[in-house]
Design an enzyme around this catalytic site. Structure first.
Site, PDB file in Angstrom:
ATOM      1  N   ASP A   1     -49.983  26.549  28.928  1.00 22.63           N
ATOM      2  CA  ASP A   1     -49.765  25.652  30.228  1.00 22.63           C
ATOM      3  C   ASP A   1     -48.281  25.664  30.454  1.00 22.63           C
ATOM      4  O   ASP A   1     -47.392  25.098  29.536  1.00 22.63           O
ATOM      5  CB  ASP A   1     -49.906  24.258  29.646  1.00 22.63           C
TER       6      ASP A   1
ATOM      7  N   GLU B   1     -56.224  24.280  18.642  1.00 18.37           N
ATOM      8  CA  GLU B   1     -54.905  24.319  17.886  1.00 18.37           C
ATOM      9  C   GLU B   1     -55.024  22.634  17.308  1.00 18.37           C
ATOM     10  O   GLU B   1     -54.047  22.507  16.159  1.00 18.37           O
ATOM     11  CB  GLU B   1     -53.741  24.203  18.925  1.00 18.37           C
TER      12      GLU B   1
ATOM     13  N   ASP C   1     -60.570  28.217  25.136  1.00 15.72           N
ATOM     14  CA  ASP C   1     -59.345  27.521  25.244  1.00 15.72           C
ATOM     15  C   ASP C   1     -59.298  26.595  24.010  1.00 15.72           C
ATOM     16  O   ASP C   1     -60.297  26.441  23.193  1.00 15.72           O
ATOM     17  CB  ASP C   1     -59.620  26.392  26.416  1.00 15.72           C
TER      18      ASP C   1
END
Length: 761
Positions: A481, A417, A414
């Protein structure tokens, strides 16, 4: 980045240098160097105080031409750079006359004018796109910053796709896009996976080989051109010829990397704890046992963030309050036939013991003053693993190896960024602007290579969120998401199709949506979509995604589509092999399969799952679906009903169905197992014939390890004939009639041929 105020004027403070002519051409092995003054040269005096733009042209592979535009050439190379695979044996031809000089590679040529700047990229005699006298600009803005831009022409009716996983309008025309990875969800113009590559349905693609921010103005700065620009003194791009979108993707992924193979078990259903829910071993076991009791095939169980202690992410230590015996628990889960996935990220919380260890040894990103870079977003006082330091990579992956030894099989990598660009210094001296997007590549590469080393190359699989060009080499990626709505379901699909047109072979998404709790209807429709995707995961934020949490029909729908996907593994494994070997995505936008069907190229609410199945998810509460079928007679996979193309259809579907059609002339291989994905896909396979025309022949292949089983199925009059090679296992040829059930069939085994009577007409 926009530099003009309308077509004629520059923005205040902006000045631009443009090449005006090709004053001299230097030839080297397989390349041209064009020296282009920024004003006409009428006499010797015009060469004084006159900037020159240098354009270098070469070819790293057949049908690919690279162009490098430079102002001042003495700048030191900045790193990192995209890794480009080159063919040293590519045949490059240069031809000249008084008016032009041309470099040709395969079927692609770049033809430059001498008397005034201009370059045509041609396939044979057909112009694909052009750089015009006003296309190239060496820009200085009002703050003294330098930029270089190029503008390539857009033709009438031309469509531009790609630029990574983007959730807005599918066709990029009319959009301004900056390739800058951000954690923005699926409901904004930001993207987790930015790829500076676009694909045109005119027969070419363009890869801008800069990992830093690249600004694209697709018909916005100039309506008739696609502009791309970067800050600095040079711009490197590659034009890639097709002629088809599929051929363009094959050549692009040959340059930047093909997707790795993924294990068969990864195609099965993944079930997650979800994000912020309360769970322990008893909760996990109840979910897994509940799936088994309801005959819901499950392949992977995923532990999300809170398998670790709060404020300790990531220290890779199981929370002893909820998981006092992690190795024992994982052993008990594996005894149930499950693979295990664990959530990780590259951020180290200050409270974790690993923070002090990483800080002391120089494994965490530092500021230009030498301190550990920290902030409080996401985790209190978190630092960032510096993957440019080989020792940091070894340190980080050693912690993951402990988890593999405990019984973990895969990692959800995950984040990646939120990478700072100001006031930081990387271990290897990398440029912070270039590292922002590239960080995801180093992060996913480190984890994927660990899995490949520890588990075997054919068993390595991630569930990754961030990426850039080349990231397709470390699958699988999921969409991030999304909200739990039909609208977000559709935007997720657009993102996945756009990513597929950017070189990524496998893609997944959170079934039911991540944010909020979906309406049961949304969940059930999303289940059908998710289990007809490359990879399938039930995951949410604050609520569980076990089907019985919604209603009993959700259980039935999940069972139906999970078993359907497992039965399709002989077909899906071949499509996955194509992703690895050819760079074609498993989930294919319609433009990829039908580039010459003007009604199909812009459709973004459906896709081809491989080359034989068309899938149109239902995005409507009442079950209405609008879908487009290209030319031919298409057969519904579940019912056997037929629909004629080309044309649009509007129909209402119950919860246990959706538009999923078999391509005209396809013979679909179906497996003998419906409760797991990892089985001998060729053993007992059934070849389903639905619509094979008289005189038509179709070849069906199913991977068998490094080899393949192969059948040739043909029709002559009312007789179907099938012959097999590469397998000695039983197989079956059937003719599927209305209702989706076999109307006739014949069994065989070994390398034999069989015939089957089919009614004529």
């Amino acid at each position: 980045m926009r530099f003009t105020d309308g077509y004629w004027q520059l923005l205040p403070g902006v000045s631009v240098l443009r090449p005006r002519l090709v004053e001299q051409v230097d030839q080297g092995p397989g390349r041209l160097v064009l020296h282009c003054p920024t004003a006409p040269i009428r006499h010797r005096g015009d060469t004084l105080n006159r900037p020159v733009v240098t354009v270098t042209v070469d070819s790293p592979a057949e049908d690919v031409i690279g162009v490098r535009i430079e102002h001042h050439t003495g700048r030191r190379p900045r790193r990192p750079s995209f890794e480009i695979s080159t063919d040293t044996d590519v045949d490059v031809r240069v031809t000249e006359d008084e008016e032009t000089v041309t470099l040709t590679s395969g079927g692609l040529s770049a033809r430059f004018r001498r008397d005034a700047w201009g370059c045509d990229f041609l396939a044979g005699d057909r112009v694909l796109t052009s750089s015009t006298p006003r296309s190239i600009g060496v820009v200085t803005d009002g703050e003294g910053r330098s930029f270089v831009h190029e503008q390539l022409g857009l033709g009438v009716g031309e469509h531009v796709f790609g630029l990574g996983e983007r959730f807005g309008a599918f066709v990029r025309n009319g959009q301004s896009v900056d390739t800058w990875n951000a954690d923005g969800g699926t409901s904004s113009d930001q993207s987790y996976k930015n790829v500076p590559f676009y694909l045109s349905d005119r027969g070419y693609g363009v890869f801008v080989a800069h990992p830093e921010r690249v600004s694209f103005e697709v018909g916005t700065e100039v309506v008739s051109r696609t502009q791309f620009s970067v800050e600095g003194q040079h711009l490197q791009y590659y034009v890639i010829h097709g002629p088809t979108p599929a051929e363009i993707l094959k050549r692009y992924t040959a340059l930047t990397g093909r997707p790795a193979t993924v294990p068969d078990w990864s195609y099965g259903l993944w079930l997650s704890t979800s994000f912020t829910t309360e769970y322990d071993e008893a909760t996990v076991t109840s979910f897994i046992d509940g799936m088994a009791e309801r005959d819901l095939p499950l392949s992977v169980f995923h532990f999300d963030c809170f398998w670790m202690r709060q404020f300790h992410w990531c220290d890779f230590v199981w929370d002893p309050a909820t998981f006092p015996d992690p190795a024992g628990m994982l052993g008990r889960l594996r005894e149930k036939g499950l693979r295990i996935s664990a959530w990780i990220n590259p951020y180290i919380a200050q409270r974790s013991e690993l923070f002090a260890e990483g800080a002391e040894n120089g494994y965490l990103l530092r500021t230009t003053e030498g301190d550990v870079w920290q902030w409080d977003m996401w985790q209190a006082g978190m630092g960032l693993v510096d993957f440019t330091n080989p020792d940091a990579v070894e340190w980080y992956t050693s912690k993951l190896k402990t988890l593999l030894d405990q019984g973990v099989d895969a990692f959800k990598t995950d984040f990646g960024e939120r990478i700072p660009t100001e006031g930081v210094r990387w271990h290897d001296g990398s440029d912070p602007q270039r590292m922002h997007n590239w960080y995801a590549q180093l992060y996913n590469k480190a984890v994927h290579e660990l899995l490949a080393t520890q588990r075997g190359a054919d068993q390595a699989v991630l569930f990754a969120r961030s990426a850039t060009a080349g990231g397709q080499a470390y699958p699988v990626h999921w969409g991030g998401d999304c909200e739990s709505t039909f609208v977000s379901m559709a935007e997720s699909l657009r993102g996945g199709l756009s990513l597929g047109l950017s070189g990524f072979g496998y893609w997944s998404h959170d079934i039911g949506g991540f944010e909020g709790t979906p309406d049961p209807a949304v969940f059930k429709r999303w289940v059908a979509f998710g289990l007809l995707s490359s990879h399938s995961r039930l995951h949410g934020s604050s609520s569980y995604r076990v089907p019985w949490a919604f209603d009993e029909e959700a259980v039935e729908v999940t069972r139906l589509f999970t078993r359907l996907k497992m039965s399709l593994m002989p077909y899906l494994s071949r499509v996955g092999r194509e992703a690895h070997e050819e760079g074609l995505p498993m989930m294919r936008a319609m433009v990829l399969q039908y580039p010459h069907d003007r009604s199909a190229v812009t459709v973004d609410t459906q896709y081809m799952l491989g080359d034989d199945l068309l899938v149109a998810p239902v995005f409507d509460l009442e079950g209405w679906a609008d879908y487009y079928l290209p030319d031919g007679t298409w057969t519904h996979l579940l019912t056997g009903e037929q629909r004629q193309g080309p044309g649009w259809h509007r129909e209402r579907y119950p919860m246990d169905s959706l538009p999923v059609f078999v391509r005209p002339g396809a013979v679909l291989p179906r497996g003998a197992v419906q409760d797991r994905p990892d089985y001998g896909h060729h053993d007992g396979v059934t070849l389903e014939v639905r619509e094979l025309a008289d005189g038509q022949s179709t070849t069906v292949t199913v991977p068998v390890g490094d080899q393949q089983a192969r059948w040739v199925v043909s029709r002559s009059g009312d007789t179907l004939t099938a012959s097999a090679e590469g397998t000695d296992r039983p197989w079956r040829l059937v003719l599927v009639g209305a209702g989706g059930a076999p109307s006739a069939g014949v069994s065989a085994s070994g390398a034999t041929s069989v015939t089957l009577r089919q009614p004529a007409g």
